[in-house]
Design a protein around this motif. Sequence first.
Motif, PDB file in Angstrom:
ATOM      1  N   ALA A  19       0.833  -1.206   0.000  1.00 38.72           N
ATOM      2  CA  ALA A  19       0.000   0.000   0.000  1.00 38.72           C
ATOM      3  C   ALA A  19       0.865   1.251   0.000  1.00 38.72           C
ATOM      4  N   VAL A  20       1.956   1.210   0.770  1.00 41.79           N
ATOM      5  CA  VAL A  20       2.862   2.366   0.832  1.00 41.79           C
ATOM      6  C   VAL A  20       3.454   2.642  -0.547  1.00 41.79           C
ATOM      7  N   VAL A  21       3.877   1.577  -1.231  1.00 46.10           N
ATOM      8  CA  VAL A  21       4.474   1.750  -2.563  1.00 46.10           C
ATOM      9  C   VAL A  21       3.440   2.307  -3.542  1.00 46.10           C
ATOM     10  N   LEU A  22       2.243   1.701  -3.560  1.00 46.05           N
ATOM     11  CA  LEU A  22       1.198   2.162  -4.485  1.00 46.05           C
ATOM     12  C   LEU A  22       0.859   3.626  -4.235  1.00 46.05           C
ATOM     13  N   ARG A  23       0.769   3.977  -2.974  1.00 45.85           N
ATOM     14  CA  ARG A  23       0.412   5.351  -2.642  1.00 45.85           C
ATOM     15  C   ARG A  23       1.516   6.315  -3.061  1.00 45.85           C
ATOM     16  N   TYR A  24       2.765   5.885  -2.841  1.00 52.21           N
ATOM     17  CA  TYR A  24       3.870   6.763  -3.235  1.00 52.21           C
ATOM     18  C   TYR A  24       3.852   6.989  -4.747  1.00 52.21           C
ATOM     19  N   VAL A  25       3.663   5.913  -5.500  1.00 53.24           N
ATOM     20  CA  VAL A  25       3.656   6.062  -6.957  1.00 53.24           C
ATOM     21  C   VAL A  25       2.475   6.938  -7.384  1.00 53.24           C
ATOM     22  N   ARG A  26       1.312   6.717  -6.772  1.00 50.69           N
ATOM     23  CA  ARG A  26       0.125   7.493  -7.149  1.00 50.69           C
ATOM     24  C   ARG A  26       0.357   8.988  -6.951  1.00 50.69           C
ATOM     25  N   THR A  27       1.048   9.347  -5.880  1.00 53.31           N
ATOM     26  CA  THR A  27       1.194  10.764  -5.564  1.00 53.31           C
ATOM     27  C   THR A  27       2.513  11.361  -6.074  1.00 53.31           C
ATOM     28  N   HIS A  28       3.391  10.519  -6.640  1.00 52.75           N
ATOM     29  CA  HIS A  28       4.677  11.034  -7.147  1.00 52.75           C
ATOM     30  C   HIS A  28       4.995  10.466  -8.524  1.00 52.75           C
ATOM     31  N   VAL A  29       3.977  10.401  -9.361  1.00 44.68           N
ATOM     32  CA  VAL A  29       4.130   9.755 -10.650  1.00 44.68           C
ATOM     33  C   VAL A  29       4.848  10.676 -11.643  1.00 44.68           C
ATOM     34  N   ILE A  55       3.909  -5.199 -10.517  1.00 48.88           N
ATOM     35  CA  ILE A  55       3.921  -5.208 -11.987  1.00 48.88           C
ATOM     36  C   ILE A  55       3.273  -6.499 -12.503  1.00 48.88           C
ATOM     37  N   GLU A  56       3.582  -7.627 -11.852  1.00 49.88           N
ATOM     38  CA  GLU A  56       2.959  -8.902 -12.255  1.00 49.88           C
ATOM     39  C   GLU A  56       1.439  -8.823 -12.173  1.00 49.88           C
ATOM     40  N   HIS A  57       0.954  -8.136 -11.151  1.00 53.66           N
ATOM     41  CA  HIS A  57      -0.500  -8.005 -11.004  1.00 53.66           C
ATOM     42  C   HIS A  57      -1.055  -6.807 -11.772  1.00 53.66           C
ATOM     43  N   ARG A  58      -0.194  -6.190 -12.559  1.00 46.56           N
ATOM     44  CA  ARG A  58      -0.567  -5.075 -13.427  1.00 46.56           C
ATOM     45  C   ARG A  58      -1.177  -3.900 -12.651  1.00 46.56           C
ATOM     46  N   LEU A  59      -0.646  -3.718 -11.430  1.00 43.38           N
ATOM     47  CA  LEU A  59      -1.022  -2.519 -10.674  1.00 43.38           C
ATOM     48  C   LEU A  59      -0.021  -1.397 -10.965  1.00 43.38           C
ATOM     49  N   LEU A  60       1.203  -1.770 -11.292  1.00 50.21           N
ATOM     50  CA  LEU A  60       2.212  -0.811 -11.736  1.00 50.21           C
ATOM     51  C   LEU A  60       2.708  -1.229 -13.114  1.00 50.21           C
ATOM     52  N   ARG A  61       3.287  -0.266 -13.832  1.00 48.63           N
ATOM     53  CA  ARG A  61       4.034  -0.631 -15.036  1.00 48.63           C
ATOM     54  C   ARG A  61       5.222   0.308 -15.194  1.00 48.63           C
ATOM     55  N   GLU A  62       6.217  -0.186 -15.942  1.00 47.16           N
ATOM     56  CA  GLU A  62       7.399   0.618 -16.220  1.00 47.16           C
ATOM     57  C   GLU A  62       7.114   1.474 -17.435  1.00 47.16           C
ATOM     58  N   THR A  63       7.549   2.744 -17.384  1.00 43.08           N
ATOM     59  CA  THR A  63       7.287   3.617 -18.528  1.00 43.08           C
ATOM     60  C   THR A  63       8.477   3.682 -19.466  1.00 43.08           C
ATOM     61  N   LEU A  77       8.365   4.329 -12.926  1.00 44.75           N
ATOM     62  CA  LEU A  77       7.141   3.558 -12.693  1.00 44.75           C
ATOM     63  C   LEU A  77       5.922   4.477 -12.673  1.00 44.75           C
ATOM     64  N   VAL A  78       4.833   3.934 -13.170  1.00 46.10           N
ATOM     65  CA  VAL A  78       3.538   4.622 -13.034  1.00 46.10           C
ATOM     66  C   VAL A  78       2.506   3.570 -12.634  1.00 46.10           C
ATOM     67  N   LEU A  79       1.347   4.035 -12.167  1.00 44.14           N
ATOM     68  CA  LEU A  79       0.234   3.104 -11.968  1.00 44.14           C
ATOM     69  C   LEU A  79      -0.149   2.548 -13.334  1.00 44.14           C
ATOM     70  N   ASP A  80      -0.493   1.274 -13.361  1.00 44.39           N
ATOM     71  CA  ASP A  80      -0.942   0.689 -14.621  1.00 44.39           C
ATOM     72  C   ASP A  80      -2.420   1.022 -14.798  1.00 44.39           C
ATOM     73  N   GLY A  81      -2.718   1.893 -15.714  1.00 48.03           N
ATOM     74  CA  GLY A  81      -4.092   2.346 -15.886  1.00 48.03           C
ATOM     75  C   GLY A  81      -4.973   1.372 -16.648  1.00 48.03           C
TER      76      GLY A  81
END
Lengths: 408, 408
Positions: A19-29, A55-63, A77-81
Amino acid sequence: MQAGPQPTDLSDVRATNRAVVLRYVRTHVPCSRADIAAHTGLNKATVSSLVTELIEHRLLRETGLTENRVGRPATMLVLDGEPYAALGMQVSADELVVVAVDLGGGRLLTWRRAFPALSASPADTTAAVARLARRAVARVGAQGRTVLGLTVGVPGLVDTAGTVPLAATLGWRDVPFTADLRAALRGPGFPVSVENAANLAVLAEQRHGGWADATNLVHLTGGAGIGAGVLVDGRLLRGGRGFAGEVGHLPLEPAGPACPCGRRGCLEALVGLPAVVRRLLPDAEADGTLTDFAPEVERIRVLARSEDRQTLAGLTALGRQLGHGVAVLADVLNPEAVLVGGHFAALAPWLLPAARAELTARTLAPDAGGTRLEPSTLGGEAAALGGATASLAGVEAGRLPVPAVAAG
Amino acid sequence: MQAGPQPTDLSDVRATNRAVVLRYVRTHVPCSRADIAAHTGLNKATVSSLVTELIEHRLLRETGLTENRVGRPATMLVLDGEPYAALGMQVSADELVVVAVDLGGGRLLTWRRAFPALSASPADTTAAVARLARRAVARVGAQGRTVLGLTVGVPGLVDTAGTVPLAATLGWRDVPFTADLRAALRGPGFPVSVENAANLAVLAEQRHGGWADATNLVHLTGGAGIGAGVLVDGRLLRGGRGFAGEVGHLPLEPAGPACPCGRRGCLEALVGLPAVVRRLLPDAEADGTLTDFAPEVERIRVLARSEDRQTLAGLTALGRQLGHGVAVLADVLNPEAVLVGGHFAALAPWLLPAARAELTARTLAPDAGGTRLEPSTLGGEAAALGGATASLAGVEAGRLPVPAVAAG
C-alpha cells in the motif's frame, strides 16, 4: 472492540508496504524504485520485490522514461491504468449517476440518467441501478478492464449490513438494498456495497476535491436529502451503527415549517432542494409534483443573476439557515472546511455570503474555529465519484486483486 | 498532512510491541510471558526481551505466583505499581480537583478543594492550580514515586499550543494557561499539559467508566459549562484546531433565554448548572452570586425526593431540553452512548426519563440510532481522572520514562 496498540503480523506488513508503494507512486508519478526507497523508508530489496509483484499483477508498469541526473538512468514507474476499473453510483432525487475510474482515479466514464427516485419504488430503483451498472460494466469490460468493485451511494441511513433502515426523501424503510442489488446483478463477480451518499462524497473530496490535504473535512450534500459526510483525522466518521452525519433533520427552528419526517423546522425542511424550489418558485409545482429539479435550479440562477429582489432576499434568508446548520457542525466537529454540494454549490454565489456570516456569528470558537464554508468543486456527482474511490480501497490497502491475475 | 499507510520503522516497532505487552498485562493481570506470547502474536524471544526491559524500568514486576496447570510453573507478571504516579486536575465552577493514579490506573489520591473559579482571575486560578499540584507532587514524592506528567482540564477551548482562546464560563480569553502553569510550577521535571475538560472526561470513561468497551462514546459534562468529549473509533475527536465538542452554545431555542455569550437559547443557557439553580431555586441568589453549587444541587435532590411538584415539573422540562441537545449529538455522531456528568448525573433520576424520550423523538435514526443516554459513574472528578489517564499515555505508547530509571 477496544482500540489500542496492535502487534504487527508479517502478512499485514507485506500488504501495508504494498500500500505504501502504491500510494507513493500514485502521488509522485512517475518515480523510480530508488525514489520509493528514499522517501518511504523501505529498503531497496523490499521495494524491488514489491514492485515486481505489483507489476505482475498489473497494478504498476514501467514507462521506460529516465530521469536526467547523475548516475545510471532509472526505469520509471507509473500506476498501470489499463486492466482495472472501479465503479461508483449514486441515487439522487431526480437522477442516477455512474462513474468509473482507473487505478489512479482517472475518469473512464460519467453517465447521468434522469430517474424519478422520489416517486419510484425501492424495487424499481434497484432494477434501474442494476441496469445502469450492467451497462457501465459492459462498457469498461469492452475496454478489457476487470471491475474491482461497485459502491452505490444512497441518501439515507445505511447500516453495517448494507440495509437501509430509513431513507426519508426516497420513502424507503428497511430496504435490504445491498442484497437486492447483488441479486439483481446476478453474481457480478466483484464486490458490491452500499454506503451513505454523503460519506462517499467526502471520500471524493479527500481524493479529488479542492481540500484534498485536509484531514478534518465535511461534505454537506445538497439535494432533496441533506447529509453530512465527515472525515475525522482522515478517516470516515461512522458512529456506532453507521448513522453518523444524519444532519437533514437537525432541529433548527422549533416553530419552523413542517417536515415530512413529522417534526418541524428540520434543516431539510428549511433548505432542502424541494423547500428551496417551493420558496423561490411558488409556481413550480402548479403542474404537479416535481420529478426533475435541474431546470428549476437553473431558473433560480437566472433570476438571481438578473438581480430579482425577491429571489435575492429569499436566497439570503436560506443562506442564513444553511449557516445555522453549518454552525452546529462547526461546534461539534470543528472541521477545517464544510464543502457544500448539489443545489448549495449551484447557488453558492448568493447563499454562501449570508451563510458564512451566520456561521461566524453562531459558532462559539473565534473565527468559526477556523471552519471554512465553500462550495464543492465536484459537481453533482460527488457521491458517485466517491463510490468509485471507495471501490479502490481494497487494492489501495495492499490487497492483490485476485480475479485480475487471470485477466492480466 | 494526509492520512495514509505509513511504512514501519524498527524503533517504532519496539515501542509498539512494548505498548502491546504493557496493555496485555494491564488487562490480563497477572499473566506469564507465555500468555503474552500466546495472545499477542509476538514470539517468545521478543516477549522475553521486552519484559526484561520493562522490569528494568520498573514498569512490570514479577509476582512469583504460578498458575495451576500442566507443565513447568510460570513466573507471573503484573504492572509495577510502586515507582510512578500520573497526575490529573480539573478546574470546575466551584472547586479544583486533583487525582493521582499509578500505572494500572489505581487511585493514589483524590483531593477536592473549594475554589471560586467563576469569579477568580486567570492568574489567581493558575496560582491555585499550581499550589494544589505542588502539594500532590510532594505527597506522591513522599511515597517514592516519580511523576510521569500532569494534565489539567479546563472547561473551554484549548488550542493545539495549550492556550485557552475562550473559556466563557470562567471569563477567560486568550489565556496562555499551559505556559503560565509551567512557569508557576518552576521547572517541574515532568510534562505539563492542558486539555479541554470534556475530552479528559471521555478518556476517563474509556478507561474507568461503565462503557469501557465502547469505541464511539460521548461524555457530556454537567456544570457551569457544558462540553462534549467525543471518542470516534476509540480516538479523541479534536477537529482542525482542537475545538470539537463545543456544544455548550449549540443554538437550541432561538427565542430562549439570553446566554452570557450574547446569543439566545444556547444549551448552556437552558440546562447549565447556574440556569438549573436559577430555575429550580429562585431564592438561591438572594444573597449574591453563588460560588458553591454543591449545596444547591443537594437542595434540588431533596425537593425532588420529597416529590415537590414544581421541582419535578422543572426537572422534566430541563430533561427535555437536555434530550434535545443530546439528539443533535446522536444525529451528528451516532455514538453508542452519551454519558452525562456533573449535575446531570446528580439529578439523573429526574432528568433522564424525559431526556431519553426527547432523544428518541428527535433523532432521525430509529431507536435514536442505538445511542444510550446514561449518567456517568465517575462522579464529579471525571476530568481530573481523565487527566491522570492522559498523563499515562506516553508510557502506554511504549516510551520508557527516562527520569524514573535514576529514581528506580
